[in-house]
Design an enzyme around this catalytic site. Structure first.
Site, mmCIF file in Angstrom:
data_model
loop_
_atom_site.group_PDB
_atom_site.id
_atom_site.type_symbol
_atom_site.label_atom_id
_atom_site.label_comp_id
_atom_site.label_asym_id
_atom_site.label_seq_id
_atom_site.Cartn_x
_atom_site.Cartn_y
_atom_site.Cartn_z
ATOM 1 N N SER A 37 0.859 -1.196 0.000
ATOM 2 C CA SER A 37 0.000 0.000 0.000
ATOM 3 C C SER A 37 0.887 1.236 0.000
ATOM 4 C CB SER A 37 -0.913 -0.011 1.228
ATOM 5 O OG SER A 37 -0.161 -0.236 2.400
ATOM 6 N N ASP A 59 5.774 -2.836 11.261
ATOM 7 C CA ASP A 59 5.419 -4.201 10.873
ATOM 8 C C ASP A 59 4.812 -4.900 12.098
ATOM 9 O OD1 ASP A 59 6.806 -6.334 8.553
ATOM 10 O OD2 ASP A 59 5.844 -7.134 10.344
ATOM 11 N N GLY A 83 -1.645 -8.485 6.388
ATOM 12 C CA GLY A 83 -1.308 -9.834 5.960
ATOM 13 C C GLY A 83 -1.037 -9.845 4.472
ATOM 14 N N SER A 125 -10.981 -15.599 5.749
ATOM 15 C CA SER A 125 -11.272 -15.672 4.313
ATOM 16 C C SER A 125 -12.059 -16.939 4.002
ATOM 17 C CB SER A 125 -9.935 -15.699 3.573
ATOM 18 O OG SER A 125 -10.106 -16.157 2.261
ATOM 19 N N TYR A 149 -1.973 -19.930 1.674
ATOM 20 C CA TYR A 149 -2.659 -18.724 2.156
ATOM 21 C C TYR A 149 -3.845 -19.108 3.041
ATOM 22 C CZ TYR A 149 -5.858 -14.772 2.063
ATOM 23 O OH TYR A 149 -6.738 -13.781 2.430
ATOM 24 N N LYS A 153 -4.692 -18.584 7.256
ATOM 25 C CA LYS A 153 -5.910 -18.004 7.834
ATOM 26 C C LYS A 153 -6.525 -18.969 8.840
ATOM 27 C CE LYS A 153 -5.910 -14.046 5.848
ATOM 28 N NZ LYS A 153 -5.719 -12.846 6.634
ATOM 29 N N PHE A 178 -15.732 -13.153 1.421
ATOM 30 C CA PHE A 178 -15.794 -13.803 0.106
ATOM 31 C C PHE A 178 -14.989 -12.935 -0.884
ATOM 32 C CE2 PHE A 178 -17.960 -17.831 0.521
ATOM 33 C CZ PHE A 178 -18.056 -17.822 1.907
ATOM 34 N N ARG A 292 -7.327 -21.881 -14.465
ATOM 35 C CA ARG A 292 -6.202 -21.539 -13.583
ATOM 36 C C ARG A 292 -6.120 -22.629 -12.515
ATOM 37 N NH1 ARG A 292 -6.374 -15.761 -10.523
ATOM 38 N NH2 ARG A 292 -8.194 -16.735 -9.568
ATOM 39 N N ASP A 295 -8.303 -23.228 -9.050
ATOM 40 C CA ASP A 295 -9.614 -22.548 -9.043
ATOM 41 C C ASP A 295 -10.753 -23.548 -8.900
ATOM 42 O OD1 ASP A 295 -8.781 -19.962 -9.251
ATOM 43 O OD2 ASP A 295 -9.370 -19.669 -11.343
HETATM 44 P P1 NAD Z 1 -4.087 -5.336 1.112
HETATM 45 O O1 NAD Z 1 -2.811 -5.982 0.698
HETATM 46 O O2 NAD Z 1 -4.628 -4.239 0.282
HETATM 47 O O3 NAD Z 1 -3.987 -4.827 2.621
HETATM 48 C C1 NAD Z 1 -3.181 -5.454 3.578
HETATM 49 C C2 NAD Z 1 -2.325 -4.385 4.228
HETATM 50 O O4 NAD Z 1 -1.511 -4.992 5.219
HETATM 51 C C3 NAD Z 1 -1.398 -3.688 3.241
HETATM 52 O O5 NAD Z 1 -1.533 -2.290 3.386
HETATM 53 C C4 NAD Z 1 -0.001 -4.150 3.646
HETATM 54 O O6 NAD Z 1 0.976 -3.150 3.416
HETATM 55 C C5 NAD Z 1 -0.199 -4.451 5.115
HETATM 56 N N1 NAD Z 1 0.693 -5.458 5.670
HETATM 57 C C6 NAD Z 1 0.997 -6.686 5.170
HETATM 58 N N2 NAD Z 1 1.822 -7.337 5.989
HETATM 59 C C7 NAD Z 1 2.066 -6.515 7.032
HETATM 60 C C8 NAD Z 1 2.842 -6.611 8.205
HETATM 61 N N3 NAD Z 1 3.579 -7.702 8.456
HETATM 62 N N4 NAD Z 1 2.855 -5.585 9.070
HETATM 63 C C9 NAD Z 1 2.127 -4.456 8.821
HETATM 64 N N5 NAD Z 1 1.378 -4.303 7.721
HETATM 65 C C10 NAD Z 1 1.339 -5.319 6.840
HETATM 66 O O7 NAD Z 1 -5.160 -6.515 1.234
HETATM 67 P P2 NAD Z 1 -6.728 -6.436 1.501
HETATM 68 O O8 NAD Z 1 -7.394 -6.948 0.280
HETATM 69 O O9 NAD Z 1 -7.111 -5.134 2.048
HETATM 70 O O10 NAD Z 1 -6.866 -7.569 2.613
HETATM 71 C C11 NAD Z 1 -6.903 -7.258 3.993
HETATM 72 C C12 NAD Z 1 -7.019 -8.562 4.771
HETATM 73 O O11 NAD Z 1 -8.176 -9.279 4.330
HETATM 74 C C13 NAD Z 1 -5.833 -9.495 4.558
HETATM 75 O O12 NAD Z 1 -5.531 -10.125 5.783
HETATM 76 C C14 NAD Z 1 -6.363 -10.502 3.561
HETATM 77 O O13 NAD Z 1 -5.730 -11.749 3.685
HETATM 78 C C15 NAD Z 1 -7.830 -10.593 3.970
HETATM 79 N N6 NAD Z 1 -8.696 -11.014 2.878
HETATM 80 C C16 NAD Z 1 -8.646 -10.367 1.669
HETATM 81 C C17 NAD Z 1 -9.458 -10.808 0.618
HETATM 82 C C18 NAD Z 1 -9.378 -10.147 -0.735
HETATM 83 O O14 NAD Z 1 -9.747 -10.788 -1.731
HETATM 84 N N7 NAD Z 1 -8.968 -8.881 -0.864
HETATM 85 C C19 NAD Z 1 -10.323 -11.890 0.801
HETATM 86 C C20 NAD Z 1 -10.359 -12.514 2.047
HETATM 87 C C21 NAD Z 1 -9.542 -12.077 3.082
HETATM 88 N N1 UDP Z 2 -10.457 -14.850 -13.251
HETATM 89 C C1 UDP Z 2 -10.266 -14.757 -14.615
HETATM 90 N N2 UDP Z 2 -9.261 -13.968 -15.085
HETATM 91 C C2 UDP Z 2 -8.442 -13.248 -14.261
HETATM 92 C C3 UDP Z 2 -8.644 -13.351 -12.866
HETATM 93 C C4 UDP Z 2 -9.660 -14.163 -12.395
HETATM 94 O O1 UDP Z 2 -10.991 -15.392 -15.386
HETATM 95 O O2 UDP Z 2 -7.526 -12.556 -14.750
HETATM 96 C C5 UDP Z 2 -11.560 -15.692 -12.721
HETATM 97 C C6 UDP Z 2 -11.124 -16.809 -11.788
HETATM 98 O O3 UDP Z 2 -10.859 -17.975 -12.532
HETATM 99 C C7 UDP Z 2 -12.350 -16.946 -10.866
HETATM 100 C C8 UDP Z 2 -12.902 -15.534 -10.798
HETATM 101 O O4 UDP Z 2 -12.375 -14.845 -11.935
HETATM 102 O O5 UDP Z 2 -13.340 -17.770 -11.479
HETATM 103 C C9 UDP Z 2 -12.482 -14.788 -9.528
HETATM 104 O O6 UDP Z 2 -11.067 -14.838 -9.422
HETATM 105 P P1 UDP Z 2 -10.283 -13.973 -8.338
HETATM 106 O O7 UDP Z 2 -8.826 -14.278 -8.528
HETATM 107 O O8 UDP Z 2 -10.719 -12.575 -8.436
HETATM 108 O O9 UDP Z 2 -10.816 -14.531 -6.953
HETATM 109 P P2 UDP Z 2 -10.685 -16.005 -6.301
HETATM 110 O O10 UDP Z 2 -10.100 -16.929 -7.291
HETATM 111 O O11 UDP Z 2 -9.820 -15.772 -5.126
HETATM 112 O O12 UDP Z 2 -12.069 -16.367 -5.922
#
Ligand code: NAD
Ligand code: UDP
Length: 339
Positions: A37, A59, A83, A125, A149, A153, A178, A292, A295
């Site tokens: 970020s 961190d 994370g 997640s 990953y 979690k 989700f 992929r 998936d």
């Molecule tokens: P993101 O990468 O945008 O945000 C995570 C933030 O954590 C970043 O700003 C990064 O710099 C910071 N970070 C990472 N490791 C760190 C550390 N060791 N110390 C301090 N800061 C640290 O991701 P996001 O999409 O906002 O996801 C946030 C949380 O939600 C994560 O834990 C992720 O695993 C979880 N999550 C995300 C999704 C998704 O699809 N985006 C889905 C399910 C769960």
């Molecule tokens: N997907 C795709 N092209 C891309 C990225 C994702 O077709 O470049 C598809 C992927 O196969 C899945 C859906 O989009 O069916 C969501 O994928 P994403 O990676 O966003 O989320 P996740 O796989 O974690 O659910």
């Protein structure tokens, strides 16, 4: 409710949650190592909220930094977003993920305990379910992650269940997200991945804005109505609201809450492309390529429990998710990198 520490608060979901926390009248501090970020996010959060957001560049694995932060400030709760989240990277670099996501969480929880902070929301997640043999995941669905990953979690969830057992005064919410997509309605903050996006929505929006030539659709031979994968996409602002609902629920009783945050309604890749084209007025060139690895054809949340115990449900549909993503992408083609 007083002050809340948001780890990973400069990231995608964290930053949207910070806005809602601040609007709810909470004092918010962000702790982030900026590994995924940009610092520019904080200025935008201050602009959008009209409040000062304390930023701690640290961190979560840095025990001394955490100790200093907790000794200098009285936090009532921690929301732990920090994370790493890239599934394929986690397969190639497992130790990096165990260290960052699991060891980092342990250091944070230990320092919370030393500082007598016992209210926590953790970003879990849907990947904790793995491939359970059904498509609608309830919170009772067996947990069997199929990648590193997801394993990290589940490990942190297990650690927190054991902390709760040993320390009944802890109040913990495990929120299983989700597929978060969309951006703040202002177009000022949104998802800004470094490098090539792994996820569908940021990839589509980078194609729309002309940064990438075309989208690769990973397979159209799945046993789904149009052959492409089905996922439960949830607007990041709905997700952020789920954190406030969880914070409120935790304030009422000494509980361990585990809930899915999804809409309960899956959409296909082709449906997302077409919704994005409608929202943006831009045609998205795409090519169907092979599946992929790793998936699943389809999964979505059983979202009833969150409604029941948090009185929360997702409100925004895919048209709004796409419109907000497009506004953000169009106004900030390089994310925060221009700052
Ligand atoms: P993101 O990468 O945008 O945000 C995570 C933030 O954590 C970043 O700003 C990064 O710099 C910071 N970070 C990472 N490791 C760190 C550390 N060791 N110390 C301090 N800061 C640290 O991701 P996001 O999409 O906002 O996801 C946030 C949380 O939600 C994560 O834990 C992720 O695993 C979880 N999550 C995300 C999704 C998704 O699809 N985006 C889905 C399910 C769960
Ligand atoms: N997907 C795709 N092209 C891309 C990225 C994702 O077709 O470049 C598809 C992927 O196969 C899945 C859906 O989009 O069916 C969501 O994928 P994403 O990676 O966003 O989320 P996740 O796989 O974690 O659910």
């Amino acid at each position: 409710m007083g002050k809340v520490l948001v780890t990973g608060g400069a990231g995608y979901i964290g930053s949207h949650t910070v806005i809602q926390l601040a609007h709810a009248g909470l004092e918010v501090a962000v702790l982030d190592n900026l590994s995924n970020s940009s610092r520019g996010v904080i200025a935008r959060l201050e602009e959008l909220t009209g409040k000062t957001i304390q930023f701690i560049h640290a961190d979560v694995r840095d025990r001394d930094a955490l100790r200093a932060v907790f000794s200098e400030n009285a936090y009532e709760a921690v929301i732990h977003f920090a994370g790493l989240k890239a599934v394929s990277e986690s397969q190639n670099e497992p130790l990096k993920y165990f260290d960052n996501n699991v060891s980092g969480s342990i250091v944070l929880f230990e320092e919370m305990m030393n500082a007598d902070i016992s209210k926590l929301i953790f970003s879990s997640s849907a990947t904790v379910y793995g491939d359970p043999g059904c498509v609608c995941y309830a919170e009772t669905t067996p947990l069997k992650p199929i990648n590193v990953y997801g394993q990290t979690k589940l490990m942190v969830e297990d650690i927190l269940r054991d902390i709760k057992w040993a320390n009944p005064q802890w109040q913990i919410a495990l929120l299983r997200y989700f597929n978060p997509v969309g951006a703040h309605e202002s177009g000022r903050i949104g998802e800004s991945p470094f490098g090539t996006p792994n996820n569908l929505m940021p990839f589509i929006s980078q194609v729309a804005v002309g940064k990438r030539e075309k989208l690769m659709v990973y397979g159209n031979d799945y046993p789904t109505p149009d052959g492409t994968g089905l996922r439960d996409y949830i607007h990041v602002d709905d997700l952020a609201a789920g954190h406030l609902a969880a914070l409120n629920a935790l304030s009422k009783d000494n509980s361990l809450i585990t809930v899915n945050l999804g809409t309960g309604k899956p959409n296909s890749v082709l449906e997302m492309i077409s919704a994005f084209e409608k929202a943006s007025g831009v045609t998205i060139p795409y090519e169907i390529i092979g599946r992929r690895s790793g998936d699943l054809p389809e999964y979505y949340a059983d979202a009833h429990l969150a409604k029941k115990i948090l009185n929360w449900e997702a409100k925004l549909g895919i048209d709004r998710m796409c419109a907000d993503t497009w506004r953000w992408q169009k106004n900030n083609p390089n994310g925060y990198c221009d700052q």
